[in-house]
Structure formats: C-alpha cells, structure tokens
Design a protein around this motif. Structure first.
Motif, short mmCIF file in Angstrom:
data_model
loop_
_atom_site.label_atom_id
_atom_site.label_comp_id
_atom_site.label_asym_id
_atom_site.label_seq_id
_atom_site.Cartn_x
_atom_site.Cartn_y
_atom_site.Cartn_z
N GLU A 1 -7.28 -6.18 -17.85
CA GLU A 1 -7.44 -7.06 -16.70
C GLU A 1 -6.27 -6.92 -15.73
O GLU A 1 -6.45 -6.91 -14.51
N SER A 2 -5.07 -6.80 -16.29
CA SER A 2 -3.89 -6.62 -15.45
C SER A 2 -3.96 -5.29 -14.71
O SER A 2 -3.59 -5.20 -13.53
N LYS A 3 -4.46 -4.26 -15.37
CA LYS A 3 -4.57 -2.95 -14.74
C LYS A 3 -5.54 -3.00 -13.56
O LYS A 3 -5.30 -2.37 -12.52
N ASN A 4 -6.62 -3.75 -13.71
CA ASN A 4 -7.57 -3.89 -12.60
C ASN A 4 -6.90 -4.52 -11.39
O ASN A 4 -7.12 -4.08 -10.24
N LEU A 5 -6.08 -5.53 -11.63
CA LEU A 5 -5.37 -6.18 -10.53
C LEU A 5 -4.29 -5.26 -9.94
O LEU A 5 -4.03 -5.28 -8.74
N ALA A 6 -3.68 -4.44 -10.80
CA ALA A 6 -2.68 -3.49 -10.31
C ALA A 6 -3.32 -2.46 -9.39
O ALA A 6 -2.76 -2.11 -8.33
N HIS A 7 -4.49 -1.97 -9.76
CA HIS A 7 -5.22 -1.05 -8.89
C HIS A 7 -5.51 -1.70 -7.53
O HIS A 7 -5.33 -1.08 -6.48
N LYS A 8 -5.94 -2.96 -7.59
CA LYS A 8 -6.25 -3.67 -6.35
C LYS A 8 -5.01 -3.87 -5.50
O LYS A 8 -5.04 -3.71 -4.27
N PHE A 9 -3.89 -4.21 -6.16
CA PHE A 9 -2.64 -4.42 -5.41
C PHE A 9 -2.23 -3.16 -4.66
O PHE A 9 -1.86 -3.22 -3.48
N VAL A 10 -2.28 -2.04 -5.34
CA VAL A 10 -1.91 -0.78 -4.70
C VAL A 10 -2.81 -0.49 -3.50
O VAL A 10 -2.33 -0.04 -2.44
N LYS A 11 -4.09 -0.79 -3.63
CA LYS A 11 -5.02 -0.55 -2.52
C LYS A 11 -4.85 -1.57 -1.39
O LYS A 11 -5.15 -1.28 -0.23
N ASP A 12 -4.37 -2.76 -1.72
CA ASP A 12 -4.16 -3.80 -0.70
C ASP A 12 -2.93 -3.54 0.15
O ASP A 12 -2.77 -4.15 1.21
N PHE A 13 -2.03 -2.68 -0.33
CA PHE A 13 -0.79 -2.40 0.40
C PHE A 13 -0.61 -0.90 0.61
O PHE A 13 0.33 -0.29 0.11
N PRO A 14 -1.50 -0.30 1.39
CA PRO A 14 -1.37 1.12 1.70
C PRO A 14 -0.35 1.33 2.82
O PRO A 14 0.21 0.37 3.35
N GLY A 15 -0.13 2.54 3.19
CA GLY A 15 0.75 2.82 4.33
C GLY A 15 2.19 2.98 3.94
O GLY A 15 2.53 3.20 2.77
N GLU A 16 3.05 2.82 4.94
CA GLU A 16 4.48 3.09 4.75
C GLU A 16 5.36 1.88 5.02
O GLU A 16 6.58 1.98 4.96
N HIS A 17 4.77 0.74 5.36
CA HIS A 17 5.58 -0.44 5.66
C HIS A 17 6.33 -0.94 4.43
O HIS A 17 5.84 -0.82 3.30
N PHE A 18 7.48 -1.57 4.65
CA PHE A 18 8.13 -2.32 3.58
C PHE A 18 7.22 -3.48 3.20
O PHE A 18 6.51 -4.05 4.05
N ILE A 19 7.27 -3.86 1.94
CA ILE A 19 6.53 -5.03 1.43
C ILE A 19 7.57 -6.04 0.98
O ILE A 19 8.42 -5.72 0.15
N VAL A 20 7.51 -7.26 1.51
CA VAL A 20 8.54 -8.26 1.21
C VAL A 20 7.88 -9.50 0.62
O VAL A 20 6.82 -9.94 1.10
N SER A 21 8.51 -10.05 -0.40
CA SER A 21 7.97 -11.21 -1.11
C SER A 21 9.07 -12.20 -1.47
O SER A 21 10.18 -11.78 -1.81
#
Length: 243
Positions: free
Chosen positions: A54-74
């Motif tokens: 289940e975690s892997k499914n969410l990890a796949h989604k996360f990677v697809k939700d943040f494509p491109g070259e921008h910095f990601i800040v949290s």
C-alpha cells in the motif's frame, strides 16, 4: 524561482494555517509557489505499519504528482525524511519510478533547511515577544538531519527568547503508531517532554513537526497546563503582513 508545495496529511487536515504561513514565508523570500491539489499521503503511516504494498502505491503516486525540475518544499522533516530515506526500499532497480525517485529526492526539502541552506533567507522581520523552547523531533534530527537551521531562524525573531530544555532531542512519545500500540509508555514520554518544557519557564514549545505538536498539545490540554505548542512556520510568519 518556482517551488512545488508538499502539504503532509497532519497539516492538511488539522493545521491548514501552517501551510498558508509557509506560502507566506516563501513568497516573502521571493519564491513563486505552486500547489498540486491531487497530492495525497506520502505513504509513511502504511510503511511504518508494515503495509509496504500500500505504501508503494502511494509512493508511485507521489512521484507522479511531483514531476518536473522544481524544488519541492514541505513543513515537515518527518515526511520528507521518509521519502528521501525509505522510498528506495519500496522501489527496486527495475521499478519504473526508481530513477524518478532518485531525482525527486534531490529536489525535496524541509522548510527550514530550504530557507537557510538553499535560499539563504533567514530574517523575515518576524516578532514574537515570548519565551519559547524548541523540541527536536526524532525524524527531523536523525532521519532528515536538521538542528541548527530552526534555531538560526528563531534567533532572528524580534522579542523571542529561546531557552533550551533538558533532553531536547528525546522523543515526545508520538512515534507514529507507537502512540496507539504502546499507550502507557508513550504517555510517560509525553509527560516527561512537557515537564522539561515547563521547567524552562517557556510559554510556547516549538517544533518543525505537526505530529509531535498534536501529541504534545493533547497532553497539555488534558492537564490544563500553561504552555502552548506552535509550528515554526507560524512563528516566522508572525508580526508582519504579507504583501
């Protein structure tokens, strides 16, 4: 510069004002902020509970939700530390997102790390005239590796007096599912953490982690104690108006 905003579950559901304050800080630092409303959980709760598929499914989604070259800040070192350190356990070398993850984790930052080490922006003109103490969350300190950065930012806040508590880097008792699986031990750890904070005479206990603050806040409210938890983003955004 444009950055993508990653808002963890705890902040999205319980502390949305912290996310808005992070946007306020980034904009003042000259950054354009973008937000993908399709983003969801990073998968950490499932991973820590043993549900790796289940975690892997969410990890796949996360990677697809943040494509491109921008910095990601949290505003969370817990979630960002998990993504950086444990997605590799979920993706093997043959996985289609393995290489994407390697690139993504280099673009992913916890807020204070990004402000101090990437933007070199440490003084927001904030003011907060109170005595405070700082809680080093386990994940922030040990998995992400921040300690100096939050304190440097707090040192620039006008009127703020930071008093270090005893055992600042010990766990507050939350630990994800630990708080439900080992209630008695968790409660004792939270009690000790809050006692150390109260002994400093501080009015507020600050952290980078909303999950820790939620746990600490529950104990404080239950016992009607004279101290309040607050996220560092909310401190840095106080005392000045956004343009």
């Amino acid at each position: 510069m444009t950055v993508d905003l990653f808002v963890p579950c705890f902040i999205d559901q319980l502390y949305p004002e912290t996310a808005f304050n992070m946007i306020k800080l980034l904009k003042k630092a000259g950054v354009t902020v973008e937000y993908n409303p399709e983003q969801t959980c990073c998968g950490q709760p499932a991973y820590n509970s043993g549900y790796w598929n289940e975690s892997k499914n969410l990890a796949h989604k996360f990677v697809k939700d943040f494509p491109g070259e921008h910095f990601i800040v949290s505003p969370s070192a817990s979630c960002t530390g998990f993504i950086k350190n444990y997605y590799g356990d979920l993706f093997n070398n043959e996985d289609s997102d393995y290489e994407n993850h390697l690139k993504l984790k280099e673009r992913l930052f916890e807020l204070t790390d990004f402000l101090v080490n990437e933007l070199k922006y440490i003084d927001f003109g904030a003011s907060f005239h109170h005595k405070v103490c700082y809680h080093d969350a386990c994940t922030a300190l040990r998995e992400y590796g921040i300690k100096r950065e939050p304190r440097l930012l707090l040192s620039k806040v006008k009127g703020l007096e930071l008093i270090e508590m005893e055992d600042t880097n010990t766990c507050c008792g939350f630990g994800g599912t630990f708080v439900t699986k080992f209630k008695a031990i968790s409660a004792a750890m939270t009690e000790q953490k809050v006692e150390h904070a109260l002994n400093t005479g501080a009015e507020y206990i600050i952290s980078t982690e909303s999950s820790c603050l939620l746990n600490i806040e529950s104990y404080i409210k239950k016992n009607n104690l004279p101290i309040k938890p607050i996220h560092i983003a909310d401190i840095l955004a106080s005392g000045w108006n956004s343009q």
